[in-house]
Design an enzyme around this catalytic site. Structure first.
Site: not given
Ligand SMILES: *[C@@H]1O[C@H](CO)[C@@H](O)[C@H](O)[C@H]1NC(C)=O
Ligand SMILES: *[C@@H]1O[C@H](CO)[C@@H](O)[C@H](O)[C@H]1NC(C)=O
Ligand SMILES: *[C@@H]1O[C@H](CO)[C@@H](O)[C@H](O)[C@H]1NC(C)=O
Ligand SMILES: *[C@@H]1O[C@H](CO)[C@@H](O)[C@H](O)[C@H]1NC(C)=O
Ligand SMILES: *[C@@H]1O[C@H](CO)[C@@H](O)[C@H](O)[C@H]1NC(C)=O
Ligand SMILES: *[C@@H]1O[C@H](CO)[C@@H](O)[C@H](O)[C@H]1NC(C)=O
Ligand SMILES: *[C@@H]1O[C@H](CO)[C@@H](O)[C@H](O)[C@H]1NC(C)=O
Ligand SMILES: *[C@@H]1O[C@H](CO)[C@@H](O)[C@H](O)[C@H]1NC(C)=O
Length: 884
Positions: A197-199, A468-469, A565
């Protein structure tokens, strides 16, 4: 009709035995905690190491020394071969003669990660495809008295996803290169973030991540209990549903079902009735009981900060007859509260807020990602505990369990029930289009049913959100889907609306099922589920990220009904970073290592730009990297403070009713949006959140005109009256305010209200700052607040401080937390900005940090597990602060 009914009865009488409930329930644990079970992990290439159940390949290979610490250095990519390989878990265990006497002998896997082929004594038993599903196999015919062998052969999750994508492609084609990740997580029902993920890094895990056991019984067992609680006049009306299983086959179950609830005082409410039910072909069935509980024998359950979290034991039992010995039971803890998501006409659009026990409550909190990148470690109780307690300590009342992780452990939700943390529960679909072939949908159906049935009774669960999204991703063409918009829209509706929605709503009729997050709620539904603008500020929830404008400026943030968020990145502390690399060369912003850990495109540039807007940081400074880390945490804390206070203030004029920043926790030592670092260290943001989420807060807003509006936020069930705001005007050069003024303050309960406006026209803005305090009777904690009229890099007069730190010798132990507490005194002779205390060689924590010091003396508590002397502690304390 009559004929069908007749046939049905005949079938029952001919083929089915009537089963009286005689569930002398026993379990043979096949987890590693059972010393009679031995597990081995092996591949086809000479690796054979001890296996752990529950567990997984990465943790087992690490334990055996085949790979080193997976979170160290570049090990995420260096160990990727593990995810490409095929692995087997083989378990040996013994079964006694009497074990096989039970009529039902099931092998139960609470969670298999993910695609596994199961053999018992070399006989194929079944396959698994979804890590979120419990698998139950009838193994009575396959178990032997004496030694038994259970083997689970896993396919590579990366290969499974790729193969399925070849047949059932759904965008995106892959994650961005900068993630060092794997493609097509959306094809496999597995924690989506384990492909990166981006994190977070990619660790496409494999293993038996939850308990495995053999269960033995006769008749039927209660697998789960759901409770629908409705308030009607003077009573709570409970509909209790026992979800039973009669093995894995259809049976006619008859007996007596009862429920008892221990209410306040020495009382127990009991209900019961004779039951007879024909279970489905797979052995599942539901038995219902109603119970009426008078309002005055139970107390309400409240979110954190609004009252107690009273929980009551509800025990549901199945017996042969009313008077017989109780045989099967299942206990759950329930809470009495009402909770509604209110979407009703506002001046424009619809409101979106949570009404709890009749009160509209502004939700303060954050977003929860898995507690560990390896799912088997993410359920670790002490990690979950420390994160949830850290959330409750800073006044959070809601966490969003984000859709790219896992449905959390029973323990997680039990702790949320106890701590009053409401859960916005996403279903596990995130940031992708999803396939909808029959096999996929079939496996999703099981997942949603089991999840809702398992979690439904928790008072902490506030709502379900389908994904999510994914609505906004399709509308916004995030994954190049525009040319196939209608195909993807059709599939979207098929999955979240036609398949999932009816399951959730039938199992849990009193909770809102939102199709997506963010969405426009009812308005998205009106617009055919993919709204024209899913970010419409007049409806539902929004996600908002702005890395370009000045994040310390409240005026840049757009209105919303509910901010589910928003966030900004910072780097983890050097202490945390040292657990991933000890190589000095890595401690540079442009090192290969730093680039490797930053998954957000241009991430460091965005941080640098924000720092440069407010703080002086010279790239030729020999301590550049160390300062960059520190300043990134200041910038993140100030950005989230500004944005959160903007949302809280906007309760007054926009009816904004929620602020959940992204993100609470971390899975590795890397730049991310978290407020708590991997390992548990609080970033400056987490300390700041304790203030900006305070129940009673004075909160100023510096307007573009240069004037200051002052709000008071009163997040309590009582009005704020007879209180006063004190505003002190300081010169940066002095600890003594040159001016002080007072204003009366008041606010309704559960409100934000503008109190006054203040002009700064007469002052030289380079030289001053403002400090705001609120004095209220009976409120022990209302933090100070500040206005810095100029970017700090431009201020004049701030002096180099002399700082003296001493530790008081009066240490004492907190009996409950088993921690030692010390008082640390800070003495200064000048204003100090963002004074940040650390004890890198000790694992304790300051209760407050990142101080704006405006007084000569400040006290702060320090808590630690270890008994150290005051002297030792003093020696370990280091500090940093900001100065131009
Ligand atoms: C087998 O293992 C060896 C050493 O662990 C490794 O070098 C080799 O690449 C592996 N072969 C395959 C096909 O995975
Ligand atoms: C993936 O597809 C290839 C080629 O068809 C096949 O050889 C392989 O067994 C498949 N792997 C899995 C895990 O399904
Ligand atoms: C429980 O109450 C509901 C609503 O009144 C009713 O429809 C249902 O039949 C009752 N169930 C039982 C088992 O009494
Ligand atoms: C899930 O997928 C597998 C593999 O295609 C299939 O055999 C199974 O029937 C599906 N459904 C469930 C509920 O497991
Ligand atoms: C940055 O530091 C270097 C070396 O100390 C100095 O020469 C330079 O003038 C500084 N730049 C700024 C903008 O202060
Ligand atoms: C403060 O608490 C006392 C004692 O509980 C109560 O009598 C008083 O009304 C409270 N005052 C305010 C302003 O809430
Ligand atoms: C603040 O201090 C500066 C000197 O550093 C002085 O020139 C100025 O008058 C002071 N301002 C006020 C408002 O006291
Ligand atoms: C902590 O250590 C000190 C001596 O270093 C000792 O006197 C004291 O009793 C200890 N406290 C506890 C609670 O163990």
């Amino acid at each position: 009709m009559a004929i069908c009914f007749f046939l049905f009865l005949s079938v029952i009488s001919i083929c089915m035995q009537f089963t009286y409930i005689r569930c002398e329930f026993r379990r043979i644990e096949l987890t590693s905690s059972n010393e009679h079970v031995v597990w081995t992990l092996s591949n086809n290439n000479n690796t054979q190491v001890p296996g752990t159940v529950p567990g997984g390949v990465y943790s087992d290979l690490q334990k055996a020394g085949v790979i080193s610490d997976i979170l160290s250095g570049y090990n995420d990519v260096r160990t990727r071969w593990v995810a490409y390989d095929t692995w087997r878990y083989t378990g040996h265990f013994e079964v006694g003669e009497h074990d096989l006497e039970s009529s039902i002998v099931n092998l139960v896997f609470e969670g298999v990660d993910t695609v596994g082929f199961i053999e018992l004594n070399d006989v194929p038993i079944g396959t698994t495809r979804n890590m979120f599903v419990r698998y139950v196999f009838d193994v009575k015919q396959h178990l032997r008295i004496g030694k038994n062998k259970l083997k689970i052969s896993f396919a590579s999750p990366v290969e499974v996803a790729r193969n399925r994508s070849n047949k059932h492609f759904a965008a995106p084609s892959c994650v961005p290169d900068i993630y060092n990740g794997e493609c097509h997580a959306n094809q496999i029902r597995k924690m989506q973030a384990s492909f990166s993920w981006d994190w977070g890094p990619a660790f496409p895990s494999v293993g038996l991540w939850k308990p495995v056991y053999i269960e033995l019984y006769d008749g039927a067992i209660i697998r789960s209990v759901t409770t629908h609680i409705e308030q009607k006049k003077q009573n709570w009306e409970l509909r209790i549903v026992a979800h039973v299983e009669s093995g894995t086959r259809k049976k006619h179950v008859i007996g007596y079902l009862s429920a008892s609830l221990a209410v306040d005082g020495p009382q127990t409410i009991k209900v019961g009735r004779k039951i007879g039910v024909v279970t489905r072909d797979d052995g599942t069935g539901e038995l219902e009981l109603n119970m009426t509980v008078s309002l005055n024998v139970v107390s309400l359950w409240w979110p954190n900060g609004f009252g107690d979290q009273t929980l009551y034991d509800l025990e549901v039992s199945l017996k042969t007859h009313e008077k017989s010995e109780e045989i099967c039971r299942k206990s759950v803890k329930i809470g009495f509260r009402t909770l509604e998501v209110i979407e009703e006409d506002a001046s424009k659009g619809l409101t979106f807020y949570f009404k709890v026990n009749g009160y509209p409550i502004f939700m303060k909190g954050s977003n929860w990602i898995p507690a560990n990148i390896l799912p088997e470690l993410g359920y670790d109780k002490s990690t979950v505990d420390s994160l949830l307690i850290a959330a409750s300590e800073i006044h959070m009342s809601m966490l969003r369990v984000w859709g790219g992780g896992v449905y959390e452990s029973d323990y997680f939700y039990e702790r949320c029930d106890q701590l009053g943390i409401l859960i916005w529960q996403d279903l596990m679909f995130a940031c992708a289009m999803y396939p909808t072939d029959p096999e996929f949908l079939d496996n999703v159906t099981d997942e949603i049913q089991q999840t809702v049935i398992r979690l439904q009774h928790h008072p902490s669960i506030a709502l379900w959100a389908g994904n999510n999204e994914n609505e906004v991703a399709l509308r916004g063409n995030w994954y190049n889907t525009q040319t196939q918009f209608s195909k993807y829209k059709e599939e979207y509706i098929k999955l979240y609306v036609d398949t999932i929605k009816p399951i959730v709503e039938s199992l849990d009729p009193y909770r809102r099922y939102l199709v997506s997050s963010p969405s426009n709620g009812l308005e998205s539904e009106q617009e055919g589920y993919i709204a024209q603008n899913p970010y419409d500020p007049h409806y539902g929830d929004t996600h908002y990220y702005n890395y370009l404008n000045d994040n310390w400026d409240l005026n840049i943030y757009p209105n919303t009904r509910f901010a589910s968020e928003y966030g900004f990145q910072s780097l983890p502390s050097l202490k945390t970073m040292a657990t991933a690399t000890k190589n000095k060369e890595d401690y540079k912003l442009n090192s290969a290592y730093s680039k490797h850990r930053q998954h957000s495109p241009n991430g460091y540039d965005f941080i640098k730009d924000q720092i440069n807007l407010h703080l002086n940081l010279n790239e030729s400074d020999p301590k550049y990297f160390e300062k960059f880390v520190f300043y990134s945490q200041i910038t993140q804390a100030m950005a989230m403070k500004a944005e959160t206070e903007f949302y809280r203030q906007s309760q007054a004029n926009w009816y904004t009713m929620g602020a959940l920043y992204w993100q609470l926790n971390d899975v590795w030592q890397a730049p991310s949006w978290s407020s708590i670092e991997y390992g548990g260290k609080w970033k400056m943001l987490h300390y700041y959140a304790k203030s900006f989420f305070a129940p009673v807060l004075v909160s100023p807003r510096l307007l573009l005109t240069g004037a200051v509006d002052v709000y008071v936020i009163n997040d309590r069930l009582v009005p704020l009256i007879d209180s006063k705001i004190t505003i002190e005007f300081y010169n940066w050069s002095s600890l003594i305010p040159f001016k002080s003024q007072e204003h009366p303050a008041s606010a309704e309960m559960l409100s934000a209200a503008k109190q006054m406006s203040l002009s700064l026209a007469e002052y030289n803005k380079d030289e001053i700052f403002l400090k705001f305090s609120l004095d209220i009777e009976n409120v022990s904690y209302s933090p100070h607040n500040f206005i810095f009229p100029r970017p700090l890099k431009e201020i004049k007069g701030l002096k180099q401080p002399h700082i003296k730190i001493t530790v008081e010798n009066n240490r004492f132990k907190n009996r409950f937390q088993k921690k030692f507490r010390y008082v640390v005194n800070i003495e200064v002779d000048a204003v100090v900005l963002f004074l940040w205390l650390e004890t890198n060689s000790l694992d304790g924590r300051f209760l407050d940090n990142g101080f704006i010091v405006t007084q000569p003396r400040t006290k702060v508590d320090y808590i630690i597990q270890k008994n150290v002397s005051a002297q030792e502690l003093k020696k370990c304390i280091t500090y940093q602060y900001y100065i131009n």
